[in-house]
Design an enzyme around this catalytic site. Structure first.
Site, PDB file in Angstrom:
ATOM      1  N   GLY A 266     -56.184 -67.980  23.067  1.00 46.71           N
ATOM      2  CA  GLY A 266     -55.956 -69.409  23.086  1.00 46.71           C
ATOM      3  C   GLY A 266     -55.545 -69.871  24.464  1.00 46.71           C
ATOM      4  O   GLY A 266     -56.016 -70.892  24.973  1.00 46.71           O
ATOM      5  N   ALA A 267     -54.660 -69.077  25.104  1.00 44.39           N
ATOM      6  CA  ALA A 267     -54.187 -69.391  26.445  1.00 44.39           C
ATOM      7  C   ALA A 267     -53.497 -68.150  26.993  1.00 44.39           C
ATOM      8  O   ALA A 267     -53.221 -67.199  26.263  1.00 44.39           O
ATOM      9  CB  ALA A 267     -53.227 -70.584  26.427  1.00 44.39           C
ATOM     10  N   HIS A 302     -45.815 -73.377  24.029  1.00 41.72           N
ATOM     11  CA  HIS A 302     -45.685 -71.919  23.957  1.00 41.72           C
ATOM     12  C   HIS A 302     -45.878 -71.289  25.336  1.00 41.72           C
ATOM     13  O   HIS A 302     -45.061 -70.465  25.774  1.00 41.72           O
ATOM     14  CB  HIS A 302     -46.741 -71.388  22.983  1.00 41.72           C
ATOM     15  CG  HIS A 302     -46.711 -69.912  22.767  1.00 41.72           C
ATOM     16  ND1 HIS A 302     -46.126 -69.340  21.670  1.00 41.72           N
ATOM     17  CD2 HIS A 302     -47.197 -68.885  23.513  1.00 41.72           C
ATOM     18  CE1 HIS A 302     -46.245 -68.023  21.741  1.00 41.72           C
ATOM     19  NE2 HIS A 302     -46.903 -67.726  22.851  1.00 41.72           N
ATOM     20  N   GLU A 303     -46.946 -71.685  26.025  1.00 40.61           N
ATOM     21  CA  GLU A 303     -47.243 -71.065  27.317  1.00 40.61           C
ATOM     22  C   GLU A 303     -46.202 -71.418  28.368  1.00 40.61           C
ATOM     23  O   GLU A 303     -45.833 -70.572  29.189  1.00 40.61           O
ATOM     24  CB  GLU A 303     -48.643 -71.470  27.784  1.00 40.61           C
ATOM     25  CG  GLU A 303     -49.769 -71.092  26.836  1.00 40.61           C
ATOM     26  CD  GLU A 303     -49.749 -69.629  26.439  1.00 40.61           C
ATOM     27  OE1 GLU A 303     -49.459 -68.768  27.299  1.00 40.61           O
ATOM     28  OE2 GLU A 303     -50.016 -69.334  25.255  1.00 40.61           O
ATOM     29  N   HIS A 306     -43.118 -69.408  28.128  1.00 35.68           N
ATOM     30  CA  HIS A 306     -43.290 -68.070  28.685  1.00 35.68           C
ATOM     31  C   HIS A 306     -42.900 -67.988  30.159  1.00 35.68           C
ATOM     32  O   HIS A 306     -42.655 -66.879  30.659  1.00 35.68           O
ATOM     33  CB  HIS A 306     -44.759 -67.654  28.583  1.00 35.68           C
ATOM     34  CG  HIS A 306     -45.108 -66.925  27.328  1.00 35.68           C
ATOM     35  ND1 HIS A 306     -44.390 -65.852  26.860  1.00 35.68           N
ATOM     36  CD2 HIS A 306     -46.144 -67.097  26.461  1.00 35.68           C
ATOM     37  CE1 HIS A 306     -44.955 -65.399  25.759  1.00 35.68           C
ATOM     38  NE2 HIS A 306     -46.017 -66.140  25.487  1.00 35.68           N
ATOM     39  N   GLU A 325     -43.356 -62.969  22.963  1.00 32.52           N
ATOM     40  CA  GLU A 325     -44.156 -63.839  22.098  1.00 32.52           C
ATOM     41  C   GLU A 325     -43.350 -64.490  20.983  1.00 32.52           C
ATOM     42  O   GLU A 325     -43.597 -65.649  20.633  1.00 32.52           O
ATOM     43  CB  GLU A 325     -45.330 -63.052  21.518  1.00 32.52           C
ATOM     44  CG  GLU A 325     -46.287 -62.496  22.563  1.00 32.52           C
ATOM     45  CD  GLU A 325     -46.936 -63.596  23.415  1.00 32.52           C
ATOM     46  OE1 GLU A 325     -46.821 -64.784  23.078  1.00 32.52           O
ATOM     47  OE2 GLU A 325     -47.559 -63.240  24.427  1.00 32.52           O
TER      48      GLU A 325
END
Length: 855
Positions: A266-267, A302-303, A306, A325
């Site tokens: 997804g990414a 989400h990314e 990170h 994650e």
């Protein structure tokens, strides 16, 4: 975890990198690249050879120098099995700081990993995707997360192309007589190899916006920057939100978000240069459904989460990938919920939690933290257990400890381990210090052991005590399981003597009794829905709860029906009782509750005999019609997004699974109206209309949808029509869709998912399985190397007949196929659960339908 010397895939620690200076020159015409790198290393003990990772590369020259001393020439020997290079030297290298120089060449592959090529409009991009273990396909390196180093990259590219990497450009100089330029980027922070990124091609960028000191831009292929506004908005919010939550500044100098036409995941959270599948970044917000917008918001948050959890602080080895994650998933929920409270993201997260519970109820599950040796095992860790179970357990812990104290622990953990690596024990230590509680005793059972408990609730004979007992939940229980006990944080709401008792407790034993001030009138276990466990109520308590449905919060109704369905599949509740229970939800208004109901109806649709399908369709119409009739097809002006999406979900289900002819007719009219007048139909409803027309359609609709897929103006429109091609019922049309997965009409990033959809279709599954068997070698060759087959093979879980199950097992066993980790074992067990359920409940389902739906 075995010491490095016992694992042939782990590198020795005798030599460690400190800094890489990498110069790469990709050739987009020949699909190759040439490279040179200087690696500043520290040798810790005398060696005559240096071992590092390299795969699918040719190393041409090797030399090493200590200070200003003599340059020693070396020789490289490659081992494809362990993906290592051994650099041998004519004399022993003494401990100290050395400079290693290598030249090498490689191929821009088409497997969507390493340094690969992506195509659009007959043009080529050169792109990287290194997680988990693919940086070694772009340059020789110490490709393990705890060999952190600084990276300075130079890309030599044609003058008319853009070059992007993790950091800002510090110089771009023409290379005389070549038509190329050398683009040099600033040095990165100390980070792991899998976070290095570079992208080369014809790209356009949005005007950067500043979030604090950080410039933020979105890059696309030409002509698509107009689809970037929504993503840029959530990106800016997330970046500011996380800086405030973590109490640490963003660790990069800039943040580029890049939409890649061909992208397996997804990414990917490359520091400063996050890469995305186009559907996860680009969107026309005015024409998109709530689900499509929510996905972009989730992936973006989400990314960016990170950048701290994963990039700044990184797990020491892949067994600890959950630290990256699970936290990013948990943090994405926090950020999106803060950005759009009306989306009720923590409530809708219940659906994700339910998916993890379903997988973790298998005997073939694994712990969240699980031993990883080979690279293939690392790839298999990117699953529901790492992401959704991990995030669910973190949310349960946060709610038990308190949000503020939990954040204090997170801040301490990040601050103490920044630019370094960490283990699970480091996190427990930081959280324990913040709350002054022994976290490992409570949490190790959730992290280091697979499975979860089922809490059984009953009342004693006096009816003044609530009795809670725990045992492991399994879909295939044999009565011999003696799993250790969990420490379970439980929130209770109990009706007693006309009042309500609310209590939070930690259950550690096999049974706990809670004395109450009066007779128990009703009891709700796991109130608020944050616990990662199932609840099984005694029959009298379940009856009393179902009479109070209108008084329960949506998440509590969700858990009630979700746990009931799981108990039914596991043989703990008769199917007829579950189907009777579903009648109590005909007036349900929460989308998440309906997600469980619809999911259970789809599951049953896959296990019933074909001749029962008309009666089954009648049952689906019976359950859905009251809400569909009340909502209608046209949204009210002040209606919320969740209600609009609920309408679409229900209409789609009643028009496909319920095969409702009037709904199909109305869908046809509305779809035609949408073609004549843009925006005439609610964007949430349009994907449902397309799905219904595929289900009810034929040759003309198929031809139209193929053309719509080929000429789509947005990534979301393309996906709607692509997956609709798997939704037809005619065998010849479905055969054409199968063929598109291998003939190049469908991108290899999407083809495995289309094949999976066909394997799960009751109209296509036998033909799809035959196709997969006949074309296995081609699928293996064409699909993304690490994830493609794994994604596709999830579809075998729907081949729910004894005959198909036997054939599936014979196929995978005879060919000795593995999918990494425990993935294949889990798929086969899920298939067996469905077959056992079919054999156990088939007659009961036939009787139930015959008595209630005579025609």
């Amino acid at each position: 975890m075995a010491p490095p010397s016992a694992n042939p895939f782990r590198l020795p620690k005798t030599v460690v990198p400190e800094r890489y200076e990498i110069r790469l020159e990709p050739d987009l015409g020949r699909f190759t690249f040439a490279g040179e790198e200087t690696v500043f290393i520290t040798i810790r003990e005398p060696v005559r050879e240096i071992v590092l990772n390299a795969a699918e590369l040719e190393i041409h020259q090797v030399s090493i120098q200590y200070g200003q001393g003599v340059v020693l020439k070396g020789e490289a020997t490659l081992d494809p099995t362990t993906e290592r290079a051994r650099l041998s030297f004519p004399e022993t290298l003494a401990p100290g700081a050395w400079r290693l120089v290598l030249t090498f060449t490689g191929v821009l592959n088409d497997k969507l990993h390493g340094f690969y090529r992506s195509t659009y409009n007959d043009k080529i991009l050169a792109v990287t995707q290194f997680e988990a273990t693919d940086a070694r396909r772009a340059f020789p390196c110490w490709d393990e997360p705890d060999f952190k180093a600084v990276f300075q990259v130079t890309l030599v590219v044609p003058e008319h192309l853009q070059a992007i990497s993790n950091t800002p450009v510090v110089s771009a100089q023409a290379v005389a007589g070549t038509g190329r330029k050398a683009v040099t980027f600033a040095a990165t922070i100390k980070m792991s190899t899998y976070l290095v990124a570079f992208v080369v091609g014809e790209l356009e960028a949005t005007e950067p916006i500043r979030v604090g000191a950080t410039p933020l831009s979105i890059w696309t292929v030409p002509g698509k920057t107009s689809l970037a506004r929504f993503a840029q908005e959530i990106a800016a919010f997330s970046l500011a939100f996380f800086e405030q939550y973590y109490g640490l500044p963003y660790p990069g100098e800039k943040l580029d978000l890049l939409a890649i036409p061909d992208f397996a995941a997804g990414a990917m959270e490359n520091l400063g240069a996050i890469t995305f599948r186009e559907t996860a970044l680009l969107v026309d917000a005015a024409a998109a459904s709530h689900t499509e917008l929510e996905r972009i918001a989730d992936v973006m948050a989400h990314e960016i989460a990170h950048m701290w959890f994963g990039d700044l602080v990184t797990m020491a080895w892949w067994n600890g990938i959950w630290l990256n994650e699970a936290f990013a998933t948990f943090m994405e929920m926090l950020a999106v919920d803060a950005w759009k409270p009306a989306w009720e993201r923590w409530v809708t997260f219940g659906v994700s939690r339910a998916a993890a519970l379903a997988l973790d109820g298998l005997r073939s599950t694994r712990p969240i933290e699980f031993e990883v040796q080979a690279p293939k095992d690392a790839e298999a860790m990117f699953d529901l257990l790492t992401y959704e179970k991990g995030a669910s357990v973190l949310r349960m812990l946060e709610q038990y400890l308190g949000a503020e104290r939990f954040r204090e622990g997170v801040r301490s953990y990040l601050s103490e381990h920044r630019y370094a690596n960490a283990e699970t024990t480091d996190l427990w230590q930081a959280l324990g210090a913040a709350v002054n509680k022994p976290i490992p005793e409570m949490m190790n059972g959730w992290i280091f052991r697979g499975g979860y408990p089922m809490v059984t609730a009953s009342v004693d004979e006096s009816r003044r005590s609530l009795v809670l007992s725990q045992s492991r939940f399994l879909y295939l229980a044999d009565g011999a399981d003696e799993s250790p006990l969990w420490q379970i944080p439980i929130v209770l709401r109990v009706g007693a003597r006309g009042g309500v008792v609310i209590k939070t407790l930690l259950i550690a034993g096999a049974e706990e009794r809670l004395d109450l001030p009066g007779p128990v009138e009703w009891a709700l276990v796991n109130s608020g829905g944050h616990g990662f466990y199932r609840v099984r109520y005694a029959a009298d308590l379940l009856r009393k709860l179902t009479r109070r449905l209108q008084h329960l919060a949506p998440i509590d109704r969700f858990n009630l029906i979700n746990d009931a369905w799981a108990a039914t599949v596991a043989g703990l509740m008769p199917l007829r009782e579950y189907l009777d229970l579903t009648t109590q939800f005909r007036g349900e208004t929460d989308r998440n509750v309906w997600t469980v109901l619809i999911g259970s109806f789809a599951y049953l649709n896959r296990v019933i005999a074909p001749d029962l399908r008309p009666k089954w369709e009648a049952l689906v119409r019976d359950r859905l019609s009251p809400v569909v009739d009340r909502l209608g097809f046209i949204p009210e002006p002040e209606e919320g997004e969740l209600v609009r999406q609920l309408r679409a979900d229900l209409i789609r289900t009643i028009g496909t699974l319920g095969n409702d002819a009037p709904v199909q007719a109305e869908a046809g009219k509305l779809y035609q109206h949408s073609r004549e007048e843009a925006g005439a139909v609610d964007p949430n409803l349009l994907p449902a209309l397309i799905a219904i027309l595929a289900h009810a359609g034929g040759e003309s609709e198929y031809a139209e949808f193929v053309e719509k897929f080929r000429t789509a103006k947005t990534p979301q429109e393309e996906q709607r029509y692509l997956y609709a091609l798997a939704g037809f019922r005619q065998v010849d049309l479905l055969a054409r869709t199968l063929e598109k997965t291998i003939n190049g009409e469908v991108r290899t990033q999407d083809a495995p998912f289309v094949a999976r959809a066909l394997l799960t279709s009751v109209y296509a599954r036998e033909a799809a399985w035959t196709f997969v068997k006949a074309n296995w070698q081609m699928l293996e060759r064409q699909f993304p190397a690490k994830s493609g087959l794994r994604r596709m093979c999830e579809g075998i879980t729907a081949l729910a007949t004894p005959e198909l199950e036997a054939d599936v097992r014979e196929f995978f066993t005879s060919r000795q196929i593995t999918l990494g980790g425990k993935t294949l074992e889990q798929y086969l067990e899920q298939l067996h659960v469905a077959v056992v359920f079919r054999e156990r409940e088939g007659t009961a389902l036939q009787t139930y339908l015959a008595r209630r739906f005579l025609r």
